[in-house]
Enzyme design. Structure first.
Site, PDB file in Angstrom:
ATOM      1  N   TYR A 143       0.838  -1.205   0.000  1.00  0.00           N
ATOM      2  CA  TYR A 143       0.000   0.000   0.000  1.00  0.00           C
ATOM      3  C   TYR A 143       0.873   1.257   0.000  1.00  0.00           C
ATOM      4  CZ  TYR A 143      -3.334   3.317   2.233  1.00  0.00           C
ATOM      5  OH  TYR A 143      -4.117   4.391   2.561  1.00  0.00           O
ATOM      6  N   VAL A 206      -1.613  -6.193  18.778  1.00  0.00           N
ATOM      7  CA  VAL A 206      -0.633  -6.782  17.873  1.00  0.00           C
ATOM      8  C   VAL A 206       0.771  -6.478  18.408  1.00  0.00           C
ATOM      9  CG1 VAL A 206       0.323  -6.636  15.538  1.00  0.00           C
ATOM     10  CG2 VAL A 206      -2.168  -6.677  15.879  1.00  0.00           C
TER      11      VAL A 206
HETATM   12  N1  UDP Z   1      -3.440  -3.046  15.715  1.00  0.00           N
HETATM   13  C1  UDP Z   1      -3.707  -3.789  16.865  1.00  0.00           C
HETATM   14  N2  UDP Z   1      -4.878  -4.486  16.937  1.00  0.00           N
HETATM   15  C2  UDP Z   1      -5.807  -4.468  15.948  1.00  0.00           C
HETATM   16  C3  UDP Z   1      -5.540  -3.686  14.788  1.00  0.00           C
HETATM   17  C4  UDP Z   1      -4.337  -2.989  14.709  1.00  0.00           C
HETATM   18  O1  UDP Z   1      -2.894  -3.841  17.795  1.00  0.00           O
HETATM   19  O2  UDP Z   1      -6.855  -5.114  16.083  1.00  0.00           O
HETATM   20  C5  UDP Z   1      -2.185  -2.260  15.631  1.00  0.00           C
HETATM   21  C6  UDP Z   1      -1.393  -2.421  14.343  1.00  0.00           C
HETATM   22  O3  UDP Z   1      -0.511  -3.515  14.429  1.00  0.00           O
HETATM   23  C7  UDP Z   1      -0.673  -1.087  14.289  1.00  0.00           C
HETATM   24  C8  UDP Z   1      -1.662  -0.109  14.885  1.00  0.00           C
HETATM   25  O4  UDP Z   1      -2.573  -0.894  15.650  1.00  0.00           O
HETATM   26  O5  UDP Z   1       0.474  -1.130  15.099  1.00  0.00           O
HETATM   27  C9  UDP Z   1      -2.448   0.726  13.886  1.00  0.00           C
HETATM   28  O6  UDP Z   1      -2.971  -0.153  12.925  1.00  0.00           O
HETATM   29  P1  UDP Z   1      -4.014   0.283  11.806  1.00  0.00           P
HETATM   30  O7  UDP Z   1      -4.261  -0.914  10.977  1.00  0.00           O
HETATM   31  O8  UDP Z   1      -5.191   0.947  12.414  1.00  0.00           O
HETATM   32  O9  UDP Z   1      -3.324   1.402  10.933  1.00  0.00           O
HETATM   33  P2  UDP Z   1      -1.833   1.854  10.579  1.00  0.00           P
HETATM   34  O10 UDP Z   1      -1.595   3.069  11.393  1.00  0.00           O
HETATM   35  O11 UDP Z   1      -0.860   0.760  10.944  1.00  0.00           O
HETATM   36  O12 UDP Z   1      -1.868   2.150   9.124  1.00  0.00           O
END
Ligand code: UDP
Length: 333
Positions: A143, A206
């Site tokens: 992406y 995560v």
């Molecule tokens: N994350 C998490 N649990 C979830 C979804 C995301 O811990 O159910 C974490 C993910 O690994 C990242 C952060 O939250 O570190 C933000 O993830 P998101 O997909 O919202 O967007 P990003 O900022 O990474 O584009």
């Protein structure tokens, strides 16, 4: 373009409330913008940018805002080629057409183009930060790579009047979806945590939830676009971070805040609200997942050139989003 999505629906509403402009809006979805479909200042077309005839119609307008994208994290690994088509091929064709027609193209990119930032990284500068994207095997970066290439293409395209917006974790009503109800796969963290709370399931952290993000209300994002409209001469040929540095939290802290807001929305003690569970990135998202550990924007450029500064505090933004989610999906569980 993308007027029916999360940011698009808020921008559309603000345009109808604050201006007398006419809007030609294109999207594959319209459920978030039902209230505007009968507005005689709005023409809606259910289509996407893959259709060259649609692109030709869009670029008859003097200002084109492109919000269309596949931006569901769960898809970056499993459907990298489709993610790249949506985030590079289609916007590139739109940029080519805008360069010919003379339309001003306001393109929504992503803060993810800053790539794999470390936990101690400093504020990300639009025009000077170094960018490290992970290896090709880490397809999480499909992406970001596509979005970054689109930005580079636009900046290098002769005759194009462009502005790039880099959103830092926008949140608000209508964001993403509830898995299994109105979408499939893994949405962004706000929708995941909201879904877990509503379903009484644990919130998945995560890799321990140590990554940090600056969550920014979508209403601030809309205000940014109006600052840009008002100072087009300062915004053309520039990329802008749009984020709220005062709202920086770790994902573990976000989970704590959302649990407490949910308890107060439901009038329950916090002990009765689902807890957290640590999961590994690869187990949760699949092979090829990788992460940015800190994503802190420098916001000086937007302030200096456009007079924009995000204002809405984290708790207010989260509370508005969560209340909306609980109300919207009340019959879904
Ligand atoms: N994350 C998490 N649990 C979830 C979804 C995301 O811990 O159910 C974490 C993910 O690994 C990242 C952060 O939250 O570190 C933000 O993830 P998101 O997909 O919202 O967007 P990003 O900022 O990474 O584009």
């Amino acid at each position: 373009m993308g007027c029916g999505g999360f940011i698009g629906c808020h921008l559309l509403k603000a345009i109808f409330e604050r201006t007398s402009w006419r809007v030609f809006g294109v999207d594959l979805e319209s459920y978030r913008i039902q209230e505007h479909l009968a507005n005689d200042r709005f023409e809606f077309l259910c289509a996407d940018l893959a259709d060259a005839a649609v692109v030709e119609r869009i670029v008859r307008y003097p200002v084109v805002v492109n919000l269309a994208a596949i931006c569901t994290p769960g898809r970056y690994m499993a459907e990298a080629a489709e993610v790249i088509r949506s985030n590079y091929d289609h916007p590139r064709a739109l940029a080519d057409a805008c360069a010919k027609s003379g339309s001003w193209l306001i393109h929504f990119s992503t803060s993810e183009i800053y790539g794999k930032t470390a936990a101690d990284s400093s504020a990300l500068e639009e025009d000077s930060s170094e960018i490290v994207l992970g290896p090709v095997t880490a397809s999480r970066w499909s992406y970001a790579t596509a979005k970054l290439l689109t930005e580079r293409y636009m900046a290098g395209l002769a005759g194009l009047n462009w502005t790039v917006v880099r959103p830092f974790n926008f949140v608000g009503p209508f964001m993403d979806f509830m898995p299994g109800v109105d979408g499939e796969g893994i949405p962004r963290v706000l929708a995941n945590f909201s879904t877990a709370l509503v379903r009484g399931e644990s919130l998945k952290l995560v890799n321990g939830g140590v990554a940090k993000r600056c969550f920014t209300s979508v209403h601030d994002a809309v205000d940014f676009v109006f600052c840009l409209f008002a100072k087009a001469d300062k915004g053309v040929g520039q990329a802008f971070n749009v984020g709220n540095v005062d709202n920086e939290v770790s994902i573990a802290e976000l989970a704590g805040l959302m649990r407490s807001v949910f308890a107060s929305v439901k009038g329950k003690p916090e002990n009765d609200v689902p807890g957290v569970e640590v999961v590994s990135g690869e187990d949760y998202y699949g092979k090829g997942y990788d992460d940015s550990l800190r994503r802190l924007p420098s916001v000086a450029k937007a302030e200096n050139l456009l007079g924009f500064m995000a204002k809405i505090p984290l708790k207010e933004a989260i509370e508005e989003s969560l209340r909306w989610f609980v109300g919207h999906y009340v019959d879904a569980c």
